[in-house]
Motif scaffolding. Structure first.
Motif, PDB file in Angstrom:
ATOM      1  N   ASP A  17     -46.062  40.566 -21.763  1.00 13.76           N
ATOM      2  CA  ASP A  17     -45.444  41.058 -22.993  1.00 13.76           C
ATOM      3  C   ASP A  17     -44.258  40.217 -23.448  1.00 13.76           C
ATOM      4  O   ASP A  17     -43.618  40.532 -24.449  1.00 13.76           O
ATOM      5  CB  ASP A  17     -45.011  42.519 -22.838  1.00 13.76           C
ATOM      6  N   GLY A  18     -43.955  39.143 -22.720  1.00 15.82           N
ATOM      7  CA  GLY A  18     -42.882  38.236 -23.132  1.00 15.82           C
ATOM      8  C   GLY A  18     -41.564  38.475 -22.440  1.00 15.82           C
ATOM      9  O   GLY A  18     -40.592  37.755 -22.683  1.00 15.82           O
ATOM     10  N   ILE A  19     -41.476  39.492 -21.568  1.00 18.45           N
ATOM     11  CA  ILE A  19     -40.235  39.729 -20.819  1.00 18.45           C
ATOM     12  C   ILE A  19     -40.218  38.812 -19.595  1.00 18.45           C
ATOM     13  O   ILE A  19     -41.160  38.804 -18.809  1.00 18.45           O
ATOM     14  CB  ILE A  19     -40.103  41.205 -20.391  1.00 18.45           C
ATOM     15  N   CYS A  20     -39.145  38.066 -19.455  1.00 11.88           N
ATOM     16  CA  CYS A  20     -39.019  37.115 -18.338  1.00 11.88           C
ATOM     17  C   CYS A  20     -37.952  37.617 -17.362  1.00 11.88           C
ATOM     18  O   CYS A  20     -36.836  37.963 -17.787  1.00 11.88           O
ATOM     19  CB  CYS A  20     -38.639  35.737 -18.868  1.00 11.88           C
ATOM     20  N   ARG A  21     -38.314  37.673 -16.082  1.00 15.95           N
ATOM     21  CA  ARG A  21     -37.300  37.966 -15.051  1.00 15.95           C
ATOM     22  C   ARG A  21     -36.732  36.621 -14.621  1.00 15.95           C
ATOM     23  O   ARG A  21     -37.354  35.873 -13.873  1.00 15.95           O
ATOM     24  CB  ARG A  21     -37.923  38.715 -13.868  1.00 15.95           C
ATOM     25  N   THR A  80     -37.666  36.346 -26.183  1.00  7.42           N
ATOM     26  CA  THR A  80     -37.460  35.279 -27.172  1.00  7.42           C
ATOM     27  C   THR A  80     -38.075  35.670 -28.506  1.00  7.42           C
ATOM     28  O   THR A  80     -39.148  36.260 -28.558  1.00  7.42           O
ATOM     29  CB  THR A  80     -38.084  33.951 -26.677  1.00  7.42           C
ATOM     30  N   ILE A  81     -37.365  35.304 -29.585  1.00 13.19           N
ATOM     31  CA  ILE A  81     -37.840  35.507 -30.960  1.00 13.19           C
ATOM     32  C   ILE A  81     -37.867  34.155 -31.663  1.00 13.19           C
ATOM     33  O   ILE A  81     -36.896  33.393 -31.586  1.00 13.19           O
ATOM     34  CB  ILE A  81     -36.922  36.486 -31.727  1.00 13.19           C
ATOM     35  N   ARG A  82     -38.989  33.857 -32.304  1.00 17.87           N
ATOM     36  CA  ARG A  82     -39.077  32.648 -33.137  1.00 17.87           C
ATOM     37  C   ARG A  82     -38.663  33.008 -34.565  1.00 17.87           C
ATOM     38  O   ARG A  82     -39.098  34.023 -35.095  1.00 17.87           O
ATOM     39  CB  ARG A  82     -40.503  32.100 -33.133  1.00 17.87           C
ATOM     40  N   PHE A  83     -37.820  32.179 -35.189  1.00 13.62           N
ATOM     41  CA  PHE A  83     -37.457  32.443 -36.577  1.00 13.62           C
ATOM     42  C   PHE A  83     -37.634  31.194 -37.424  1.00 13.62           C
ATOM     43  O   PHE A  83     -37.614  30.063 -36.916  1.00 13.62           O
ATOM     44  CB  PHE A  83     -36.033  33.007 -36.694  1.00 13.62           C
ATOM     45  N   SER A  84     -37.844  31.401 -38.710  1.00 15.06           N
ATOM     46  CA  SER A  84     -38.114  30.302 -39.635  1.00 15.06           C
ATOM     47  C   SER A  84     -36.835  29.894 -40.358  1.00 15.06           C
ATOM     48  O   SER A  84     -35.784  30.511 -40.199  1.00 15.06           O
ATOM     49  CB  SER A  84     -39.179  30.719 -40.660  1.00 15.06           C
ATOM     50  N   ASP A  85     -36.970  28.886 -41.187  1.00 13.78           N
ATOM     51  CA  ASP A  85     -35.823  28.373 -41.935  1.00 13.78           C
ATOM     52  C   ASP A  85     -35.743  29.054 -43.294  1.00 13.78           C
ATOM     53  O   ASP A  85     -36.715  29.610 -43.797  1.00 13.78           O
ATOM     54  CB  ASP A  85     -35.949  26.860 -42.115  1.00 13.78           C
ATOM     55  N   ALA A 137     -47.494  34.319 -23.125  1.00  9.30           N
ATOM     56  CA  ALA A 137     -48.249  33.071 -23.283  1.00  9.30           C
ATOM     57  C   ALA A 137     -47.545  32.122 -24.257  1.00  9.30           C
ATOM     58  O   ALA A 137     -47.504  30.904 -24.039  1.00  9.30           O
ATOM     59  CB  ALA A 137     -49.671  33.380 -23.766  1.00  9.30           C
ATOM     60  N   GLU A 138     -46.968  32.688 -25.329  1.00 14.97           N
ATOM     61  CA  GLU A 138     -46.266  31.849 -26.311  1.00 14.97           C
ATOM     62  C   GLU A 138     -44.988  31.259 -25.729  1.00 14.97           C
ATOM     63  O   GLU A 138     -44.652  30.100 -25.988  1.00 14.97           O
ATOM     64  CB  GLU A 138     -45.954  32.686 -27.551  1.00 14.97           C
ATOM     65  N   ARG A 139     -44.280  32.039 -24.927  1.00 14.13           N
ATOM     66  CA  ARG A 139     -43.069  31.507 -24.280  1.00 14.13           C
ATOM     67  C   ARG A 139     -43.423  30.410 -23.278  1.00 14.13           C
ATOM     68  O   ARG A 139     -42.734  29.384 -23.179  1.00 14.13           O
ATOM     69  CB  ARG A 139     -42.300  32.629 -23.577  1.00 14.13           C
ATOM     70  N   LEU A 140     -44.507  30.616 -22.534  1.00 16.14           N
ATOM     71  CA  LEU A 140     -44.934  29.599 -21.571  1.00 16.14           C
ATOM     72  C   LEU A 140     -45.341  28.306 -22.270  1.00 16.14           C
ATOM     73  O   LEU A 140     -45.096  27.201 -21.765  1.00 16.14           O
ATOM     74  CB  LEU A 140     -46.092  30.136 -20.731  1.00 16.14           C
ATOM     75  N   LEU A 157     -34.638  30.362 -21.840  1.00 16.91           N
ATOM     76  CA  LEU A 157     -34.799  31.454 -20.876  1.00 16.91           C
ATOM     77  C   LEU A 157     -33.668  32.476 -20.976  1.00 16.91           C
ATOM     78  O   LEU A 157     -33.734  33.539 -20.382  1.00 16.91           O
ATOM     79  CB  LEU A 157     -34.860  30.897 -19.447  1.00 16.91           C
ATOM     80  N   GLY A 158     -32.605  32.113 -21.711  1.00 19.88           N
ATOM     81  CA  GLY A 158     -31.522  33.066 -21.936  1.00 19.88           C
ATOM     82  C   GLY A 158     -30.424  33.053 -20.896  1.00 19.88           C
ATOM     83  O   GLY A 158     -29.613  33.972 -20.854  1.00 19.88           O
TER      84      GLY A 158
END
Length: 808
Positions: free
Chosen positions: A60-64, A73-78, A204-207, A410-411
């Motif tokens: 689900d995108g949560i990284c330990r 992580t959130i991707r944002f546009s310009d 998967a997207e973060r990886l 990774l924060g």
């Protein structure tokens, strides 16, 4: 004696056995040490995975990240920040400050800006023009070659991505998940306020991002499957890890076949500018910029500043005592103390009375290259930009591993170098510059982005309202831009293309594309019937509803009425139309289609004086010298490209001809709608249709109605003042999400700036600009563009309208 000897031998044997046992134990101990060393070596062999600083990446995108730290992580546009009005810039900046103030001391967040070279094959797919094995393949080849040359000029091979990663401390995943989801929702809402498109990333997207950073040579996309990982026994780190890490040198590191270096930004400037980050991100190099930001608790921040002020005051007193003892004036103290004291006082005021917080910020730059020389050049270029803004870029000495891990989204920051900044100072690293437009699908080419040099490829059909305008002074390239779009649409789409040509500029291109040119003039034998209609002419069962609007507009033009025709006259015309079309509707054959003369005859039969007045006005167009429109259509209208050349109609008939062409286009749109085919309509000298009230109203109706019928109209004009003088122009602008604006005259610029809310900076791109340069409005996106078309191409000679370049 023998007994004694036997005892001694027995004793010696025991000692020898003990010695052997001791030696054996020693050998076992040495073997154990050897095994331990071998084990350590084995651990070193797998250190590429061990180096990557996280524990687990969930689906689900949560990284330990480590035992008590979890991130998302959130991707944002310009968005267009650099080009915006000053008021809009201030609003964006203030909203960005509010965005930063959202984060309290329990949340660490990281802004990541990733510029990476990618495979040009992906971009080549977008600009590819396929052959159709007909006589026009040579034109397609030539246009495709031009697009490849333009692609080579730009930076489209450089993919720019922006991410925000936030992390919190929690004992376990169950405690972390609801907190992270709440923060994620708040961040997405804050981005929405800014008008920034944003989306959360799954595992998967973060990886995939981690893999791209750690394997910059890998241009292809290798998908990740959590299910396959379970069966294979591999971990997520096996997917993202490079072949090796080498951190021997204190200032660089080796990552697979690439060499890299991490530097930090030492901020020396008393004031920063919002252009600094944008300039870093404009570099045509592999570069990753990371901002690690940690909010300081407000009470602790105020206490910290007060403590520093106390220290400064203590130092001042000590200096004053020294001055008195030495016989100097006690007011003479080191200037630095006064400066620091004043800054600390202002900082305290900001924290106590203004909406300011304190943040600890680390700014890191990761450069990678294939060779050390290329890396040094990239670092030198990055350092040059920092120096320009009175900052210093310093390499991390013997902290390259920590710097690399801090450069992964990774924060968590592993570099202890931090700079305390207020909200406003942190927000100066505003992450927005200007938008790019490069779309897949049936995208057409509109030049290069004047800011980034990237190709502009967009599909007008994806807009809410694809209607468009091309505006520019004579010589600015507006007709050329229209012809380029026509050619591009011909090459890659199946759309029908219809052109209203009042100046006879388009027929060379239309002939080259195998289109039909219809010359309409008083002496021409090409006829089009203004009374043409088809059974799909309207949405409802009565096609006369829309046709009536056209006939009223036609009569208004013919009668020359400035205030529009009167209500009684409208009623008479509306009464006659069903009678005129009765025969055709009962038996819809071409020979039963009425002509203008049938309407004239019907009006003559009416008793009202208004009917006779309209009929008298129509007489010259029915029985007189201007009867060119009193004939049934005798030209082929089913060609994919049709150009109506009305240049020779003269002043009296030109507006009438343009209006009739517009009605013919509507006929074509209604027919194409049933086959789900789009119809592109280009009308030059568009302002002529907006001069009279009724024709302007009819044009607006067409503009409003075209979208849902699959029509894509484009108005082209150089007479901006005439265009803007129309009361209907606001409706045209409101229903046009596509505007190509080229060089503008001084008076027109100010009117358009007010009408379209253009900033002075944006306005500079249509002020004394060269041909083929200007602004592109695509929905809410505004991009400055430039297009230098290759003059050696055959297509150029077909498109140009310069007298010295036009071939007979």
């Amino acid at each position: 004696m023998e007994k004694r000897r036997a005892k001694e031998e027995k004793k010696a044997a025991k000692q020898q056995a003990a010695l052997k046992a001791a030696k054996k134990g020693s050998r076992k101990a040495s073997c154990g040490k050897a095994d331990q060393k071998e084990k350590q070596k084995e651990e070193k062999r797998i250190s590429a995975q061990r180096t990557i600083a996280y524990k687990e990446m969930a689906k689900d995108g949560i990284c330990r990240v480590h035992d008590k730290c979890y991130s998302k992580t959130i991707r944002f546009s310009d968005i267009n920040y650099q080009l915006a009005q000053n008021d809009d810039k201030n609003a964006i900046f203030e909203n960005w400050c509010d965005f930063l103030n959202y984060f309290d001391s329990s949340i660490h967040f990281q802004l990541s800006f990733i510029n990476q070279k990618s495979s040009m094959k992906e971009f080549e797919k977008v600009i590819r023009i396929r052959r159709r094995h007909d006589e026009f393949d040579e034109i397609r080849r030539e246009y495709a070659r031009m697009l490849h040359r333009q692609l080579a000029k730009g930076n489209n091979g450089l993919v720019k991505s922006k991410y925000i990663t936030f992390s919190i401390e929690a004992d376990n995943i169950r405690e972390a998940k609801p907190k992270l989801e709440r923060i994620e929702t708040d961040i997405l809402n804050n981005f929405k306020i800014l008008g920034v498109p944003a989306e959360p990333l799954n595992g998967a997207e973060r990886l995939k991002i981690l893999r791209q950073i750690l394997n910059p040579d890998e241009l292809g996309d290798i998908p990740f499957d959590y299910g396959a990982m379970v069966h294979s026994g591999l971990s997520t780190k096996d997917y993202v890890a490079p072949t090796s890490f080498v951190f021997k040198d204190g200032k660089t590191f080796q990552m697979g076949n690439n060499i890299g270096a991490v530097s930090y930004l030492q901020i020396l400037a008393p004031e920063l500018t919002d252009k600094m980050l944008a300039e870093f991100l404009d570099m045509d190099k592999n570069l990753i910029v990371n901002l690690h930001v940690q909010s300081v608790d407000q009470v602790k921040a105020i206490k910290l500043v007060k403590g520093k002020m106390t220290d400064i005051n203590r130092m001042k007193i000590e200096e004053q005592k020294k001055a008195v003892r030495s016989g100097y004036d006690m007011d003479i103290i080191p200037s630095d103390l006064n400066t620091y004291g004043g800054e600390a006082k202002r900082l305290l005021e900001d924290l106590q009375s203004r909406n300011e917080r304190m943040f600890l910020v680390t700014v890191l730059f990761l450069n990678t290259a294939k060779t050390k020389q290329a890396l040094d050049n990239a670092v030198l270029q990055t350092a040059g930009i920092a120096q320009k803004y009175n900052c210093i870029l310093r390499r991390l000495d013997y902290q390259q591993e920590e710097g690399l891990m801090s450069s992964l989204p990774l924060g968590v920051g592993h570099v202890p170098i931090k700079r305390a900044l207020t909200t406003t100072s942190t927000a100066i690293f505003v992450p927005f510059t200007s938008q790019e437009l490069f779309m897949e699908g049936e995208s057409l080419y509109y030049g290069l982005n004047a800011l980034s040099n990237n190709m502009i490829m967009v599909d007008r059909k994806k807009l809410k309202n694809p209607n468009g305008l091309i505006l520019g002074t004579p010589g600015s390239g507006k007709s050329f831009a229209a012809k380029r779009e026509i050619t591009n649409a011909f090459c890659i789409t199946q759309d029908d293309i219809i052109i209203g040509d009042p100046e006879g500029e388009y027929y060379p291109l239309v002939h080259a594309l195998g289109g039909q040119v219809i010359h309409i003039s008083p002496t021409s034998k090409d006829y089009i019937n203004p009374m043409d209609i088809n059974m799909d002419y309207s949405d409802d069962d009565n096609p006369l509803g829309v046709k009536s609007d056209f006939v009223l507009s036609l009569c208004e033009l013919i009668m020359g009425s400035r205030n529009g025709i009167e209500a009684e006259e409208k009623s008479v015309i509306d009464r006659c139309l069903p009678l005129v079309y009765q025969k055709y509707f009962s038996d819809p054959r071409p020979e039963n289609m009425p002509v203008l003369g049938d309407l004239y005859d019907c009006l003559r039969k009416q008793k009202e004086p208004q009917a006779q007045r309209i009929a008298t006005a129509l007489e010259i167009y029915v029985n007189g010298s201007l009867n060119v429109f009193n004939h049934r259509t005798n030209v082929e209208l089913n060609n994919r490209i049709v150009c109506y050349d009305v240049k020779d109609l003269g002043k009296q008939l030109k507006k009438l001809g343009m209006l009739i062409v517009q009605d013919q286009v509507w006929n074509r749109v209604t027919v194409n709608r049933a086959t789900h085919k789009a119809t592109r309509y280009y009308i030059d000298e568009f302002h002529l249709l907006l001069k009279e009230e009724q024709t302007a109203a009819y044009s607006v109706e067409i503009w409003k109605r075209f979208r849902k019928w699959g029509g894509i109209p484009t108005g082209i004009t150089q007479n901006i003042k005439d265009l803007l003088a129309s009361r209907e122009i606001e409706n045209i602008f409101e229903n046009s999400d596509f505007i190509l604006m080229l060089n503008q005259a001084a008076g027109d610029r100010q009117i358009l700036a007010k009408q379209l809310n253009i900033s002075p900076y944006q306005l500079s791109y249509v002020t004394n600009s060269g041909e083929g340069e200007g602004l592109l409005f695509y929905g809410s996106t505004i991009i400055p563009f430039k297009d230098k078309f290759d003059k050696s191409l055959k297509l150029y000679s077909l498109m140009t309208t310069k007298p010295e370049e036009v071939k007979d």
